[in-house]
Design a protein around this motif. Structure first.
Motif: not given
Length: 528
Positions: A228, A230-231, A234-235, A328-329
């Motif tokens: 998470l 890492d995600e 990247q965002l 995010y999500k």
């Protein structure tokens, strides 16, 4: 025959896991051992392929269920038993077995939620917490006897509970439980009862009993899921590349000594160009944003120069200096001082509502100059506005205190105690808010402290009227207003433009001050 009391260390694995072997970082380095039939649950036992020399104490339990006797001879031996039940995988680790697991597949806070649902609230033995003011302070507090949460001094508006130990209400769960990501229990069980034990703990995990006493644990949580993280990284990179990171800004990841501060600079300019303030656009203008990456953000450095030295003294990575918030999500996340946090959205909305209800101060103060430090600003204001007394640096010692406390930066004839701070990072503003609380408490409870402040004001002939405000034998907090003045640029959504953690500490400070009887207000001081 009565079962033995044994320790058990168990983790819940995420529902995305398809097969037991996929739970491990290096499955090919492990040997899968078959289990006996009719043990009451479906499971798999994994051990490192390398033999060891000394048999650990927990082998007896595993031999109760293994088809053939295990031979383990090493105090550092590792084993993981994967139990499949309740349509989920559970990892029970032995020795150093937790190191074999893929950390991103561990269900975070499983143990904490089970423990908080199961424990008797008045029978806590230990609490681990992080303090949200500086985000790095980790504290463990223990009690010699089972105690209520209030005994541990946890401030539910600022502290993140990381782990708790206590006695369960239901003795069938265990004699004692410790919960964080993993759950550690001491309970009576044998091997054939492990499936039922996992089912029992999973039912506890699904309960909402913890909301009665411990609902605050859901408010802000540190992200420990590397996938998470890492995600989110990247965002962040995507938003910086496209210029859509509207909430992102740079802030030194440690307090700045503004009295000696000279300039900031960037390694991408060879630390050659000086900047009076940190500005994300300044950094981005020095790089190819199309090639921006997390590794570059970690490599590039921000430096701080001070007036007593020609060279750049302190340096931090750009990544550690970034403050960024993003949805995010369906969740709100915040990056601060190099760490990611998830913030419950309903809680974020509540805090934003709280600070919007803090009234704007009626005090009119001039704008700050671009490179003006707080001390110089306060001196200029007091020199040009005769009804305002300068108390900046007028620290006086409180009875029993380890260090002197500043009453305020500026004092008006109408009883406004003004605390001034530049907007830099969350912990700097948190210092502003806590400073207001500390001086407010001292004025109420310490007559000697008030006399020191009165004496200081009387030593300045122009401030005799200000001294009279504090000279009454009995201090009346209701006659005073604590004004938090933040030097920052104009934004359309002030004060919601403050970082979330600053909003959180401001809302907390306002509640405490109102309980003491003070009026509280917020003032934005403009800066070009």
């Amino acid at each position: 025959m009565k079962s033995k009391v044994r320790p058990l260390n168990i983790r819940l694995l995420k529902p995305s896991l398809a097969a037991a072997k996929d739970a491990f970082r290096a499955p090919t380095s492990l040997t899968k051992h078959p289990l006996k039939k009719n043990i009451g649950f479906k499971g798999s036992l994994f051990l490192p392929a390398e033999p060891s020399r000394k048999q650990p104490a927990w082998v007896d339990l595993l031999n109760e269920g293994a088809m053939s006797p295990l031979s383990l001879e090493n105090a550092s031996s590792s084993a993981v038993l994967i139990v499949e039940t309740s349509n989920r995988f559970f990892a029970i680790s032995f020795g150093y077995g937790s190191n074999l697991l893929r950390q991103e597949l561990i269900e975070r806070d499983f143990g904490l939620k089970v423990a908080l649902n199961a424990v008797e609230p008045a029978a806590l033995r230990s609490v681990d917490m992080h303090t949200m003011e500086d985000l790095t302070l980790h504290t463990r507090r223990q009690a010699s006897l089972g105690s209520h949460l209030s005994t541990f001094g946890l401030d539910v508006t600022r502290d993140l509970m990381r782990s708790v130990t206590g006695r369960p209400r239901d003795p069938n769960i265990g004699r004692q439980v410790t919960g964080s990501d993993a759950l550690s229990i001491n309970a009576e069980f044998d091997f054939t009862g492990l499936g039922a034990k996992c089912d029992q703990l999973f039912r506890e995990y699904g309960k909402k009993d913890y909301l009665k006493e411990f609902a605050f644990v859901d408010h802000v949580r540190k992200i420990r899921d590397s996938a998470l993280g890492d995600e989110l990284d990247q965002l962040l990179v995507q938003d910086l590349r496209t210029g859509t990171a509207g909430s992102a800004y740079l802030a030194a990841p440690k307090p700045i000594d503004w009295d000696r501060f000279a300039a900031f600079n960037y390694s991408t300019e060879g630390h050659a160009n000086d900047h009076t303030d940190l500005d994300l656009t300044h950094y981005l203008d020095t790089i190819d944003t199309g090639a921006l990456s997390i590794s570059k953000l970690r490599k590039d450095r921000i430096g701080a120069k001070y007036t007593d030295a020609d060279a750049t003294r302190e340096k931090w990575s750009v990544y550690d200096s970034l403050v960024y918030e993003a949805a995010y999500k369906g969740d709100l996340y915040a990056l601060s001082a190099g760490e990611w946090y998830v913030i419950e959205q309903s809680y974020a909305r509540q805090i934003e509502s709280d600070i919007k209800h803090i009234p704007a101060s009626g005090l009119k103060l001039p704008a700050a100059k671009p490179n003006e430090i707080e001390n110089d600003y306060n001196k200029r204001v007091s020199a040009t506005m005769k009804d305002i007394a300068l108390l900046d640096r007028g620290n006086k010692r409180v009875t029993g205190a380890n260090a002197p406390i500043e009453c305020c930066d500026l004092l008006t004839l109408t009883g406004q105690l003004v605390h001034v701070k530049r907007k830099t990072r969350s912990s700097t503003l948190s210092h502003l808010f806590s400073q207001g609380i500390a001086s407010a408490e001292a004025l109420i409870w310490d007559e000697g402290y008030r006399k020191e402040i009165v004496s200081l004001l009387k030593s300045r002939p122009a401030h005799a009227a200000h001294a009279a405000l504090l000279a009454a034998p009995t201090f009346n907090a209701a006659s005073f207003e604590v004004v938090y003045a933040v030097i920052t640029r104009r934004t359309s959504n002030w004060p919601a433009s403050l970082p979330f953690l600053s909003q959180l500490n401001l809302a907390n400070a306002a509640r405490i001050l109102r309980r003491m009887g003070y009026k509280v207000s917020l003032l934005r001081i403009d800066v070009p």
